[in-house]
Design an enzyme around this catalytic site. Structure first.
Site, short mmCIF file in Angstrom:
data_model
loop_
_atom_site.label_atom_id
_atom_site.label_comp_id
_atom_site.label_asym_id
_atom_site.label_seq_id
_atom_site.Cartn_x
_atom_site.Cartn_y
_atom_site.Cartn_z
N SER A 126 -4.12 -4.27 1.20
CA SER A 126 -3.40 -3.44 0.23
C SER A 126 -2.02 -3.94 -0.15
CB SER A 126 -3.29 -2.02 0.75
OG SER A 126 -4.59 -1.53 1.00
N THR A 127 -1.42 -4.76 0.67
CA THR A 127 -0.10 -5.28 0.28
C THR A 127 -0.21 -6.01 -1.06
OG1 THR A 127 -0.48 -7.22 1.66
CG2 THR A 127 0.84 -5.46 2.61
#
Lengths: 656, 368
Positions: free
Chosen positions: A292-293
């Protein structure tokens, strides 16, 4: 009376005498040829054999951190060698030396016999041991000074520094990358010697070229920040029973790496005792699925390309979305989320939708722009570039999954550098470790300046994204554990499934949990990335990595004397929402933030664009910004009743 | 008996000067090596000094012994030498060094019978040539017997790996025969017959072959077979015209093998330069010329041949050694008379000079 034969005998004897005279002349002629005519040539050859060239191991320059604290230094030690041809009695010498060298006579004898002439007996011996061998006074056994590398802080910055082998070359890390800079020139001594290799004629002394001392390095690394990062990383890995971990602390404006920590670690003073896993600098050599980064870069490029607005809502399909023949899930179901919320709650479906609006070409371009798929050119050896498939080979679900960081891989240094670009207003910096090169007299030989590789997003986009990322750490976000007392934090959690080497599919249990962010929000001083590999307690970056981020940031900011921001909010006490918190009402943060009431037009006059944007964001207003500088005009006027549907604009002019 | 006339003072001086000079050079060449090997830098100096004193003594004695007495011991001495040369091969008596066995071990001293044999051969030849004067021009009775005797000598000496002594003796004997009147064609004929034999012997003995190839191209194998001659050249070259100064040579420091024995001239050349070599060669030439003059003026044939043989022996040994050292002739293992370290050689050479000096006292015509 002389008879005839006698007379002949005298003649023949005279003839013999004459021949001897001739013989003598011949010898003298030859001698003259050698001693006078051939002199120069023969002298040159003789000198060569009379002189022994003893190489002098160059001493390596020291490595200091940015404050001048020594991280690697060289100390001179004795190395002992044997010239076997000159050993008078080899078995006897072996018998005498073996106990001092901690070996057996037979082994040593075999070693000596096997060598043609030169053989090292011991490299870098303790002084007492060397003295004992000296006391034996054996011909054919000699000593040279060699420098031994010593790392006074043991494990601190081990992976960055690397280590050196027996020969003076660096084998890993900065030691390897800057080998030719640190390593002085190999000097040599020319000593007169006899055929037994012993030095003669002490009066003349030795001449030659002494090795120049190598240059010293000053790193961007800060020993204290490094120590903090290592300590907190170790804590995070150990408490979560993880396999490994990485922490990177970077100055976002410059790309200076303040700390680069790895777990497991090693002691470079005895690197040979460790396995490869402990020696590897994972921060640059291991790539992993970022998860998700990656949404940070997705949103940044979507905003930059103006395919979305900061307030746009996306249908999040109640947690299950079919794309390209695959179903994407959000752990928690959302009907609809706006862009900040997609980041805040880390919605995969929302990310996939933004991705599809952006399209593969622009996403690919944006990701390569942020440096993915390519090495950052950090000044360390062994960097990998991660894996970003050529856009032309994206099929089916690829666009969607890459949008939330799946199906790509990146290194920690890549992610930290890319996030720094968001933090610093849009410049992708070259991350670097060596600040300056100083020669042994203290003269600065080279100073490395921060290097902007390219602009990847506009400052406005960067600001907007940063503001959105603050939401992640805010109450209700996935990264609340990353909050830092006294500072505003922007960040993003990441949780990625690991590819199982055996099945080539995603592992059910193995995760890479990460948190990346920067602090303070308004004028970021630190970009910090924490990656925890295969935690067993919880798979979530917000649970596993975020606390380490918070701890590192807290201590590092304090150490660096970064003043706490005004109007700070308290650290959120409530636990984080991991990746998928339950659906929340739209923008719960109405209320009053910085004195702005929902429904009332604030007074923007005199504010900077950044400040205006922050207020707008909090109030959920959709605002058009004109010009740059300080706000001078606005519509509607301050105090007017407004709704989110109203057209709002603010005009800026550059301040004098 | 006539009253003794004066000795040839130049021969005497040359012998004494060369010997004393040799003692100095032996010390210079050997001190470092001796200190290392025997923990006594004076080891070779002491020994060579004693040999010189013994040599001077025997020389003084022989100077006073009427050389005619040698005529009587010629044959017994000759056969004693044969016996001694064979004794070398008996284990426990013979001594071996560097693959060669040519010594008889005596308490504190290794005696080299081949050195004695050289002089014994000269005495015997002088005696025999004098006796057979008339038959010398015939082959079977005048030349062939000597060939036989020489053949036996050579066989024994080659067995001892003493090529140097063998060639010296052959050369001395042939030159004596030549002077005594043997037909030149016999000598040349013998050479033509022997040459293939010498070639065969060289080719079949590895160590001899190596010496030859090393001589032809020492640089081909500078660390092994060519080592000695190259080191000698380097010593001479380093010496230059004026030399490095006495004791300052470096080649003797374990580079130059046999620095204090066969290659002492290299040390002289390095430390004293071309000038030193020139002086040494001149002294030898003077010694030889004066000795031949003694021979020519000798009062009888025995004395003539005796003196001539000794002169030729010294001349051959000196100049062949110099040729070896300067690389004109393959290495042979030949000492430089008076200068090289070695008891047998020095004592016997000085003794021979004593005999020659006795001959010089009985010269006809004008004495020195």
């Amino acid at each position: 009376m002389i008879d005839k034969p006698e007379k002949w005998a005298r003649v023949r004897m005279r003839l013999a005498a004459a021949l001897f005279g001739l013989f003598c002349l011949l010898v003298l002629g030859r001698s003259f040829y050698l001693q006078v005519l051939q002199k120069d040539r023969l002298v040159k050859i003789a000198e060569k054999q009379h002189q022994r060239v003893v190489p002098l191991t160059p001493s390596r320059g020291a490595i200091y951190d940015r404050t001048g604290a020594p991280l690697a230094v060289s100390i001179e030690m004795d190395s002992c060698y044997a010239e076997t041809r000159n050993l008078e009695n080899l078995p006897d010498a072996a018998a005498k030396l073996a106990p001092l060298l901690g070996t057996t006579k037979d082994q040593l004898e075999a070693k000596l016999k096997a060598s043609k002439n030169f053989v090292w007996l011991a490299r870098r011996m303790p002084p007492e041991a060397a003295q004992k061998i000296r006391d034996l006074d054996l011909d054919g056994v000699g000593f040279v000074k060699e420098s031994k590398r010593f790392y006074p802080n043991s494990e601190v910055a081990a992976h960055v520094l690397g280590f050196t082998g027996m020969d003076p070359g660096g084998l890993e890390g900065v030691e390897k990358k800057y080998d030719s800079t640190i390593l002085g020139n190999t000097g040599f001594l020319v000593t007169e010697r006899d055929a037994l290799g012993r030095d003669v004629d002490q009066k003349k002394g030795t001449e030659g070229k002494s090795g120049t001392k190598g240059n010293n390095l000053y790193l961007t690394l800060d020993k204290n920040v490094q120590y903090i990062a290592e300590k907190e990383l170790a804590k995070a890995v150990e408490t979560n029973q993880a396999r490994a971990g990485i922490a990177v602390v970077m100055e976002p404006d410059t790309g200076r790496i303040l700390a680069m920590a790895n777990y497991p670690t090693f002691n470079p003073n005895s690197y040979f005792k460790y396995q490869g896993g402990a020696l590897r600098n994972r921060a640059i050599s291991d790539s992993f699925e970022p998860g998700s980064t990656f949404k940070i870069f997705l949103v940044a490029s979507a905003l930059e390309n103006r395919v979305i607005g900061p307030r746009d809502y996306f249908n999040c399909e109640n947690g299950s979305y079919n794309v390209g023949g695959r179903t994407i899930h959000d752990t928690h179901r959302y009907a609809s989320l706006n862009v900040p919320q997609i980041l805040k709650y880390s919605s995969n479906i929302g990310a996939a939708k933004i991705g599809s609006r952006l399209g593969p070409e622009r996403l690919y371009q944006a990701l390569t722009g942020f440096g993915f798929g390519d090495r950052t050119d950090v000044d360390l050896p062994g960097e990998t570039g991660g894996y970003l498939r050529q856009q032309s080979k994206w099929y089916g679900v690829d666009l969607a999954t890459i949008s939330f960081g799946q199906g790509v891989s990146a290194t920690a240094i890549q992610i930290a550098t890319a996030v720094s670009a968001v933090a610093n207003g849009g410049n992708l910096m070259r991350p670097y470790l060596v600040e300056k090169v100083v020669d042994d007299t203290g003269q600065v030989v080279k100073e490395i300046a921060p290097q902007v590789k390219r602009r990847v997003i506009s400052p406005e986009t960067a600001r907007t994204v940063a503001r959105m990322l603050e939401g992640v750490v805010d109450e209700g976000g996935t990264g609340t554990n990353a909050a830092v007392e006294g500072y505003r934090v922007a960040g993003k959690t990441g949780t990625a499934q690991k590819v199982d080497a055996a099945t080539h599919g995603y592992s059910a249990s193995k995760r890479t949990a990460s948190f990346v962010g920067f602090v303070p929000l308004e004028k970021p001083r630190l970009t910090i990335l924490v990656v925890v590999d295969e935690p067993k307690t919880s798979p979530y970056g917000g649970v596993v990595a975020a606390p380490a981020f918070s701890a590192i940031a807290q201590q590092a900011l304090c150490y660096l004397k970064v003043p706490p921001e005004k109007g700070i909010r308290k650290k959120v006490q409530q636990g984080p929402r991991e990746e998928a918190p339950p659906p929340q009402p739209v923008m719960e943060e109405g209320g009053s933030v910085d004195g702005v009431e929902t429904g009332t037009m604030p007074n923007f006059r005199g504010m900077s664009m950044r400040q205006v944007l922050r207020v707008m964001e909090k109030s959920g207003l959709n605002v058009k910004l004109q010009g740059s500088g300080r706000a001078v005009e606005q519509h509607p006027p301050p105090g007017s009743r407004i709704s989110t549907q109203d057209q709002v604009w603010v005009r800026f002019v550059p301040s004098a | 008996m006539k009253r003794l006339q004066g000795y040839d003072i130049i021969v005497l001086m040359m012998a004494v000067i060369l010997t004393c000079f040799g003692v100095v050079m032996v010390y210079s060449a050997s001190s470092v090596m001796a200190a290392k090997k025997f923990h006594d830098g004076f080891y070779f100096l002491k020994r060579q000094s004693i040999y010189a004193l013994v040599g001077f003594t025997t020389m003084g004695i022989c100077m006073r012994i009427d050389y005619h007495h040698w005529r009587r011991v010629a044959v017994p001495l000759f056969f004693t030498c044969f016996f001694l040369l064979i004794l070398v091969f008996i284990p426990g008596i013979g001594g071996t060094a560097k693959g060669a066995s040519r010594w008889i071990r005596l308490p504190g001293f290794n005696f080299q019978p081949s050195e004695l044999a050289k002089v014994a051969l000269i005495i015997y030849m002088a005696y025999s040539l004098d006796k057979r004067q008339e038959k010398l021009r015939q082959f079977m009775s005048g030349f062939f017997p000597y060939l036989l005797i020489l053949g036996v000598f050579i066989a024994i000496l080659l067995k001892q790996h003493d090529m140097g002594a063998a060639l010296t003796m052959v050369s001395v004997a042939i030159i004596m025969l030549f002077a005594a009147g043997t037909r030149l064609q016999y000598i040349l004929g013998m050479g033509a017959v022997l040459l293939p034999g010498v070639c065969f012997m060289v080719a079949t003995a590895a160590y001899r072959m190596r010496r030859i190839t090393a001589f032809l191209d020492p640089w081909q194998d500078p660390t092994d077979s060519g080592f000695q001659i190259i080191q000698s050249w380097l010593a001479l070259g380093t010496g230059g015209f004026f030399g490095q100064g006495l004791g300052e040579g470096k080649q003797k420091l374990f580079y130059l093998p046999e620095a204090h024995t066969d290659f002492i001239l290299s040390v002289c050349g390095e430390e004293l330069g071309f000038i030193g070599v020139l002086v040494i060669a001149a002294m030898f030439l003077l010694l030889v010329q004066r000795s031949i003059r003694v021979a020519i003026a000798a009062e009888d044939n025995f004395g003539r041949f005796l003196a001539f043989g000794i002169a030729v022996l010294i001349g051959i040994e000196a100049f062949v050694n110099m040729s070896v050292v300067t690389g004109m002739v393959p290495t042979k293992g030949l000492a430089l008379p008076f200068l090289s370290y070695g008891g047998s050689s020095l004592i016997i050479t000085l003794t021979a000079v004593g005999v020659l000096l006795n001959v010089s006292t009985r010269m006809r015509g004008n004495p020195a």
